[in-house]
Design a protein around this motif. Structure first.
Motif, PDB file in Angstrom:
ATOM      1  N   ALA A 153     -15.785  20.250  39.513  1.00 54.51           N
ATOM      2  CA  ALA A 153     -15.804  19.343  40.655  1.00 54.51           C
ATOM      3  C   ALA A 153     -14.458  18.627  40.812  1.00 54.51           C
ATOM      4  O   ALA A 153     -14.126  18.143  41.881  1.00 54.51           O
ATOM      5  CB  ALA A 153     -16.918  18.324  40.497  1.00 54.51           C
ATOM      6  N   PHE A 154     -13.682  18.566  39.714  1.00 51.84           N
ATOM      7  CA  PHE A 154     -12.349  17.942  39.786  1.00 51.84           C
ATOM      8  C   PHE A 154     -11.252  18.992  39.673  1.00 51.84           C
ATOM      9  O   PHE A 154     -10.128  18.674  39.312  1.00 51.84           O
ATOM     10  CB  PHE A 154     -12.178  16.933  38.649  1.00 51.84           C
ATOM     11  N   ASP A 155     -11.599  20.267  39.899  1.00 58.72           N
ATOM     12  CA  ASP A 155     -10.662  21.379  39.697  1.00 58.72           C
ATOM     13  C   ASP A 155     -10.248  21.489  38.243  1.00 58.72           C
ATOM     14  O   ASP A 155      -9.190  22.033  37.928  1.00 58.72           O
ATOM     15  CB  ASP A 155      -9.398  21.229  40.557  1.00 58.72           C
ATOM     16  N   GLY A 156     -11.074  20.956  37.375  1.00 57.08           N
ATOM     17  CA  GLY A 156     -10.757  21.018  35.951  1.00 57.08           C
ATOM     18  C   GLY A 156     -11.202  22.352  35.375  1.00 57.08           C
ATOM     19  O   GLY A 156     -12.023  23.046  35.945  1.00 57.08           O
ATOM     20  N   THR A 157     -10.600  22.707  34.244  1.00 56.54           N
ATOM     21  CA  THR A 157     -10.949  23.977  33.613  1.00 56.54           C
ATOM     22  C   THR A 157     -11.269  23.766  32.143  1.00 56.54           C
ATOM     23  O   THR A 157     -10.827  22.802  31.528  1.00 56.54           O
ATOM     24  CB  THR A 157      -9.774  24.973  33.686  1.00 56.54           C
ATOM     25  N   VAL A 158     -12.054  24.684  31.604  1.00 59.91           N
ATOM     26  CA  VAL A 158     -12.359  24.688  30.183  1.00 59.91           C
ATOM     27  C   VAL A 158     -11.945  26.043  29.650  1.00 59.91           C
ATOM     28  O   VAL A 158     -12.348  27.060  30.197  1.00 59.91           O
ATOM     29  CB  VAL A 158     -13.871  24.516  29.929  1.00 59.91           C
ATOM     30  N   ARG A 159     -11.111  26.057  28.626  1.00 58.12           N
ATOM     31  CA  ARG A 159     -10.766  27.322  27.987  1.00 58.12           C
ATOM     32  C   ARG A 159     -11.215  27.270  26.550  1.00 58.12           C
ATOM     33  O   ARG A 159     -11.029  26.264  25.872  1.00 58.12           O
ATOM     34  CB  ARG A 159      -9.257  27.561  28.045  1.00 58.12           C
ATOM     35  N   VAL A 160     -11.840  28.327  26.094  1.00 62.81           N
ATOM     36  CA  VAL A 160     -12.273  28.390  24.707  1.00 62.81           C
ATOM     37  C   VAL A 160     -11.572  29.559  24.055  1.00 62.81           C
ATOM     38  O   VAL A 160     -11.637  30.675  24.551  1.00 62.81           O
ATOM     39  CB  VAL A 160     -13.796  28.590  24.613  1.00 62.81           C
ATOM     40  N   SER A 161     -10.847  29.270  22.990  1.00 56.15           N
ATOM     41  CA  SER A 161     -10.255  30.371  22.244  1.00 56.15           C
ATOM     42  C   SER A 161     -10.834  30.305  20.848  1.00 56.15           C
ATOM     43  O   SER A 161     -10.750  29.279  20.186  1.00 56.15           O
ATOM     44  CB  SER A 161      -8.737  30.231  22.242  1.00 56.15           C
ATOM     45  N   SER A 162     -11.489  31.388  20.451  1.00 56.54           N
ATOM     46  CA  SER A 162     -12.169  31.359  19.161  1.00 56.54           C
ATOM     47  C   SER A 162     -12.117  32.735  18.531  1.00 56.54           C
ATOM     48  O   SER A 162     -13.106  33.442  18.480  1.00 56.54           O
ATOM     49  CB  SER A 162     -13.616  30.899  19.372  1.00 56.54           C
ATOM     50  N   PRO A 163     -10.922  33.136  18.055  1.00 60.31           N
ATOM     51  CA  PRO A 163     -10.846  34.447  17.431  1.00 60.31           C
ATOM     52  C   PRO A 163     -11.663  34.465  16.143  1.00 60.31           C
ATOM     53  O   PRO A 163     -11.849  33.418  15.521  1.00 60.31           O
ATOM     54  CB  PRO A 163      -9.350  34.595  17.121  1.00 60.31           C
ATOM     55  N   THR A 164     -12.144  35.640  15.786  1.00 64.44           N
ATOM     56  CA  THR A 164     -12.876  35.746  14.529  1.00 64.44           C
ATOM     57  C   THR A 164     -11.938  35.332  13.405  1.00 64.44           C
ATOM     58  O   THR A 164     -10.809  35.793  13.344  1.00 64.44           O
ATOM     59  CB  THR A 164     -13.328  37.197  14.314  1.00 64.44           C
ATOM     60  N   GLY A 165     -12.419  34.435  12.563  1.00 62.81           N
ATOM     61  CA  GLY A 165     -11.561  33.919  11.507  1.00 62.81           C
ATOM     62  C   GLY A 165     -11.014  32.548  11.859  1.00 62.81           C
ATOM     63  O   GLY A 165     -10.443  31.878  11.024  1.00 62.81           O
ATOM     64  N   GLY A 166     -11.198  32.148  13.108  1.00 67.11           N
ATOM     65  CA  GLY A 166     -10.821  30.813  13.527  1.00 67.11           C
ATOM     66  C   GLY A 166      -9.350  30.671  13.773  1.00 67.11           C
ATOM     67  O   GLY A 166      -8.609  31.638  13.663  1.00 67.11           O
ATOM     68  N   PRO A 167      -8.831  29.558  14.160  1.00 65.03           N
ATOM     69  CA  PRO A 167      -9.619  28.353  14.466  1.00 65.03           C
ATOM     70  C   PRO A 167     -10.189  28.396  15.888  1.00 65.03           C
ATOM     71  O   PRO A 167      -9.715  29.181  16.700  1.00 65.03           O
ATOM     72  CB  PRO A 167      -8.572  27.253  14.358  1.00 65.03           C
ATOM     73  N   THR A 168     -11.190  27.572  16.126  1.00 66.85           N
ATOM     74  CA  THR A 168     -11.742  27.471  17.466  1.00 66.85           C
ATOM     75  C   THR A 168     -11.018  26.350  18.199  1.00 66.85           C
ATOM     76  O   THR A 168     -10.828  25.271  17.647  1.00 66.85           O
ATOM     77  CB  THR A 168     -13.239  27.167  17.400  1.00 66.85           C
ATOM     78  N   LEU A 169     -10.627  26.640  19.427  1.00 69.41           N
ATOM     79  CA  LEU A 169      -9.900  25.655  20.207  1.00 69.41           C
ATOM     80  C   LEU A 169     -10.557  25.552  21.572  1.00 69.41           C
ATOM     81  O   LEU A 169     -10.713  26.567  22.260  1.00 69.41           O
ATOM     82  CB  LEU A 169      -8.453  26.120  20.349  1.00 69.41           C
ATOM     83  N   VAL A 170     -10.955  24.341  21.952  1.00 71.56           N
ATOM     84  CA  VAL A 170     -11.488  24.133  23.296  1.00 71.56           C
ATOM     85  C   VAL A 170     -10.465  23.273  24.039  1.00 71.56           C
ATOM     86  O   VAL A 170     -10.104  22.204  23.566  1.00 71.56           O
ATOM     87  CB  VAL A 170     -12.845  23.414  23.247  1.00 71.56           C
ATOM     88  N   VAL A 171      -9.961  23.780  25.156  1.00 71.07           N
ATOM     89  CA  VAL A 171      -8.950  23.039  25.902  1.00 71.07           C
ATOM     90  C   VAL A 171      -9.512  22.677  27.271  1.00 71.07           C
ATOM     91  O   VAL A 171      -9.927  23.544  28.037  1.00 71.07           O
ATOM     92  CB  VAL A 171      -7.664  23.872  26.078  1.00 71.07           C
ATOM     93  N   LEU A 172      -9.567  21.388  27.548  1.00 71.25           N
ATOM     94  CA  LEU A 172     -10.037  20.906  28.846  1.00 71.25           C
ATOM     95  C   LEU A 172      -8.818  20.453  29.623  1.00 71.25           C
ATOM     96  O   LEU A 172      -7.978  19.740  29.077  1.00 71.25           O
ATOM     97  CB  LEU A 172     -10.966  19.708  28.669  1.00 71.25           C
TER      98      LEU A 172
END
Lengths: 636, 218
Positions: A603-622
């Motif tokens: 609703a604010f033109d915002g985005t969510v990106r999730v990068s989570s390769p096997t073995g980590g690390p998991t990164l969520v970028v808003l």
């Protein structure tokens, strides 16, 4: 002293022999791979596929140990599949009764996604020759030499065979340690973790060579474009003659190829080219007479309706025609760019340098030298200059190629506007829906919670009023109960308020609210923030709930020990990163929580990106584009 | 005992005033906004202040900020902060100077007038009164995080620390847990030891223990 040297030589020869054994092992592995891969991939017996990798890793690990302890290059192994509450196992949105299949799939994903697997395969193919030569050479020299000496001593060979025999045996013993070292260096090179450091000259050359290779690949794709242009022309002619069926498949192929080229323009040339296509239309509403209308025609069957709808959708979209003109123009413009780089190198090197040199040495049949025919030296010099220019121009040519792709394949201003409207309509619908659902939840909570308790409280107070004269003790008991009821109502209201708009957020803003979240999070969480002002309140709230969701997910993932949240602002967008050191492998499409977050931020033109390769690390970028208000003056 | 009261809702302010007067306190000022509160605290120097976190004009944490600002000028000025919600973040900030005389309670706690007044008196005497909700949250989290300092405490010691964090005296803790006062004393000594607090003035150490409790984690 000499005895020592000979003993060391013999020991090294034995070591080398063991390494020669590795070469035999790689031959066996190769055979096993062929035996298992062919039915695995070819016949679809997928359950066979993990075995080659299991065997390969066992074998290469043994080789690593033997070769002086080469460090392991593999990504960490994924965790064993954990059962769902009902005892079944989930993999890729399917539930399985036994953990066998999910485990197989994860194993395949893990091994195939690892660069080290492919390096292992490279080793397997090359080692029979390289490892075999290095490993068996000393033993062969020593044995061969000794055999020659023996036979000469017995008299089968003339006496002077003693000399080369002894020389060979000595050479074998002398070179054995060096060959063992060479073998281990080779094993380390290919079986160890990849070396990331590249010299600056190598990198410089590498970039240009890579650009040249990419240009060559683009030249190949230009041929595909040319073929498509011919097909389009044929399909258009056919449809003019009434044979409309030919058009849609050709348009779809063109779209597929154009999509690949857009992606390549982004990845290779750094030019972002968005998809310009209009969204596929939904089936029109059924008319009262049971027919569907498409462009003034009525159809009875759904299939035909859909077919005609697609036809008009493809025909009306200007992107279709731009794609088609691109297929015709790309071989010309793109081809010219390829000629400017790869062509210059090829012609300069082959056509001028080689041909010129052949002329100079008066080769029997020199290839034709059209320019500088009488001055071959000049041809050589020009050729070198042309080849160097081609190499130097390659990156620029690649960038120009990307920009050329954007000219016709990027959406027009109108298409962009259309897409934007489409996107806004969707996000508005999502936001409205989410808001309505939220209001319904609040209504339900108030109705069943605080409201009901207040009614109970009123009732109790009425009763107390009656009892206070006749039964003071009973009235006192009821008063205690009434107080508890009011406390419960308050607690429920507090929880509700927290869910609507957390009070810390109202009082302190996003950064402190996230700090408060971090303090209450199940995992140790650090918060680093660099925010020169406060984002608008609705953005703050949306981001707060997004972080809340991400932190909750990080807490649920197996294996994470700590979480780090960073909040910063790049001048136009608020960016929040939630990273954990868990084992990764989170599927960004799964999880209704994250989907809700995505809708809310959209609703604010915002985005969510999730990068989570096997073995980590998991990164969520808003990321949410917004302006910041001036910083609040803080007393502390 | 002289009290400054800061609360922006009329009904609650009058109610609190009545309650405090009925229990023998003298309400020297009942203010509505943050700036007024700061002025009253600095001018009147009350024995204790009862402050709502959220006050006008900004409707943010004005009350909390005014109380912290006043305590910077008058170290150890006893303040009891009331709020509709409790946050560990705020509790940490309030206790950060380590001088005590701090209370942080949910507004619900005024329902039980005796306990509430008891808490005010403890704060006025330089002790602490943390809301059981803050403590409960911490303990719930503590069970999930294995390697914290507090995890090394025994169950009984944790119970004692929990009550100590709420601000209770050894005698009161003993009563609650059915222990003798000297047994509680042994437990508190052991807690201080495990949290690495050097022997000093007992009251101060109690505050520091609570602070260590609140501060552990990331």
């Amino acid at each position: 002293m000499t005895g020592d040297w000979v003993v060391r030589g013999f020991v090294a020869t034995l070591h080398a022999l063991a390494r020669g054994g590795c070469a035999v092992l790689s031959v066996l592995l190769l055979a096993a791979h062929v035996a298992l891969m062919v039915p695995g991939f070819g016949l679809g017996l997928v359950f066979l596929l993990p075995w080659p990798f299991v065997v390969m890793r066992r074998a290469t690990n043994a080789v690593r140990r033997l070769s002086g302890g080469v460090p392991l290059p593999y990504l960490p192994r994924p965790p064993a599949p954990a059962p769902e509450p009902d005892g079944r196992y989930q993999y890729n949105r399917r539930l399985y009764r036994s953990p066998f299949w999910p485990r197989q799939q994860r194993y395949l994903e893990w091994t195939l996604g690892d660069q080290a697997t492919w390096r292992d395969i490279g080793w397997m193919v090359a080692n029979p020759v390289v490892g075999g030569l290095l490993g068996f050479a000393p033993a062969a020299l020593v044995l061969g030499g000794l055999a020659a000496v023996m036979t000469a001593a017995v008299g089968f060979l003339p006496w002077w065979a003693l000399v080369p025999g002894l020389a060979a045996a000595t050479a074998g013993l002398a070179t054995a340690p060096a060959l063992v070292r060479a073998h281990d260096a080779w094993a380390r090179r290919i079986l160890g973790p990849p070396q990331t450091r590249i010299g600056s000259l190598k990198a410089w050359l590498g970039i240009r060579l890579l650009a040249l290779l990419r240009m060559l690949a683009l030249a190949g794709l230009a041929v595909v474009s040319a073929l498509l242009a011919v097909a389009s022309l044929a399909a258009l002619t056919a449809s003019c003659l009434g044979f409309v069926v030919a058009l849609p498949p050709v348009v779809r192929w063109t779209r597929a190829v154009a999509t690949v080229r857009r992606r390549l323009a982004d990845r290779w040339s750094g030019v972002r080219v968005d998809q310009p296509y209009r969204p596929e239309p939904a089936l029109p509403p059924l008319r009262p007479d049971g027919l569907y209308e498409v462009g003034g025609h009525l159809y009875r069957s759904r299939t035909w309706t859909r077919y005609h709808q697609q036809l008009s959708w493809l025909r009306r979209d200007p992107a279709t025609w731009r794609d088609m003109s691109w297929t015709a123009a790309d071989p010309i413009v793109g081809g010219a760019l390829v000629l400017g780089s790869v062509g210059a190198l090829a012609y300069g090197f082959l056509g001028l340098v080689i041909a010129g040199l052949l002329h100079i040495v008066h080769a029997p049949e020199p290839p034709g030298l059209r320019v500088f025919a009488d001055r071959p030296w000049l041809a050589v010099v020009t050729g070198v200059a042309l080849a160097v220019a081609g190499v130097l121009a390659a990156p620029a040519a690649l960038r120009a190629h990307g920009r050329w792709t954007a000219v016709l394949l990027a959406p027009t201003a109108e298409a962009r506007l259309n897409l934007r409207v489409q996107q806004l309509t969707e996000s508005r619908a999502d936001a409205t829906q989410a808001q309505a659902a939220e209001l319904r939840r609040i209504e339900r909570d108030l109705h069943d919670g605080a409201q009901a308790r207040l009614v109970a409280l009123g009732l109790a107070l009425g009763t107390i009023e009656q009892l206070v004269e006749q039964d003071p003790a009973g009235a006192r008991r009821m008063l205690v109960e009434a107080r508890q009821t009011s406390a419960k109502a308050l607690t429920e209201l507090r929880d509700l308020v927290r869910g609507i708009h957390p009070p810390v957020l109202a009082e302190r803003g996003l950064v402190d609210a996230v700090r408060a979240l971090a303090l209450d999070a199940p995992l140790p969480t650090t918060v680093t923030a660099d925010l020169p002002g406060r984002p608008p309140e609705p953005v703050e709230a949306a981001v707060y709930f997004a972080v809340n969701e991400a932190l909750a997910n990080a807490g649920k993932h197996a294996g994470a020990a700590r979480v780090a949240v960073t909040i910063d602002y790049d001048g136009s967008a608020l960016r929040v990163t939630v990273g954990d050191d868990g084992c990764g492998g989170a599927d960004p499409t799964l999880g209704s929580g994250l989907r809700g977050v995505r809708h809310r931020l959209a609703a604010f033109d915002g985005t969510v990106r999730v990068s989570s390769p096997t073995g980590g690390p998991t990164l969520v970028v808003l990321e949410v584009p917004c302006a910041l208000s001036s910083p609040r003056t803080s007393i502390s | 005992m002289r009290v400054v009261l800061a609360e922006d809702l009329y009904l609650l302010r009058e109610g609190l005033k009545q309650l405090l007067t009925a229990h023998g306190f003298e309400v020297v000022a009942a203010v509505e906004t943050g700036p007024e509160l700061l002025r009253a605290l600095l001018d009147l120097r009350p024995d204790v202040a009862v402050v709502d976190v959220r006050l006008p004009p900004t409707q943010t944490d004005e009350g909390l900020q005014a109380a912290l600002a006043a305590r910077k000028q008058i170290p150890g000025l006893p303040v009891l902060v009331l709020s509709q919600h409790v946050e560990r973040l705020y509790a940490r900030e309030l206790l950060a100077d380590g001088t005590g005389g701090i209370g942080y309670l949910l507004k619900d706690r005024v329902f039980n007038a005796d306990q509430f007044v008891d808490a005010i008196r403890r704060v006025a005497a330089g002790g602490t009164a943390m809301d059981p909700d803050v403590i409960a949250k911490l303990l719930a989290q503590d069970e999930r995080r294995a390697e914290s300092t507090v995890a090394r405490l025994t169950v009984r010691e944790r119970e004692v620390l929990e009550l100590m964090a709420e601000g209770r005296s050894n005698a009161a803790i003993g009563q609650r847990l059915f222990l003798s006062e000297s047994a509680v004393g042994k437990h508190t000594a052991s807690i201080f030891g495990k949290l690495g607090l050097a022997p000093s003035d007992d009251d101060n150490r109690r505050v520091l223990a609570v602070l260590a409790f609140l501060d552990r984690g990331p």
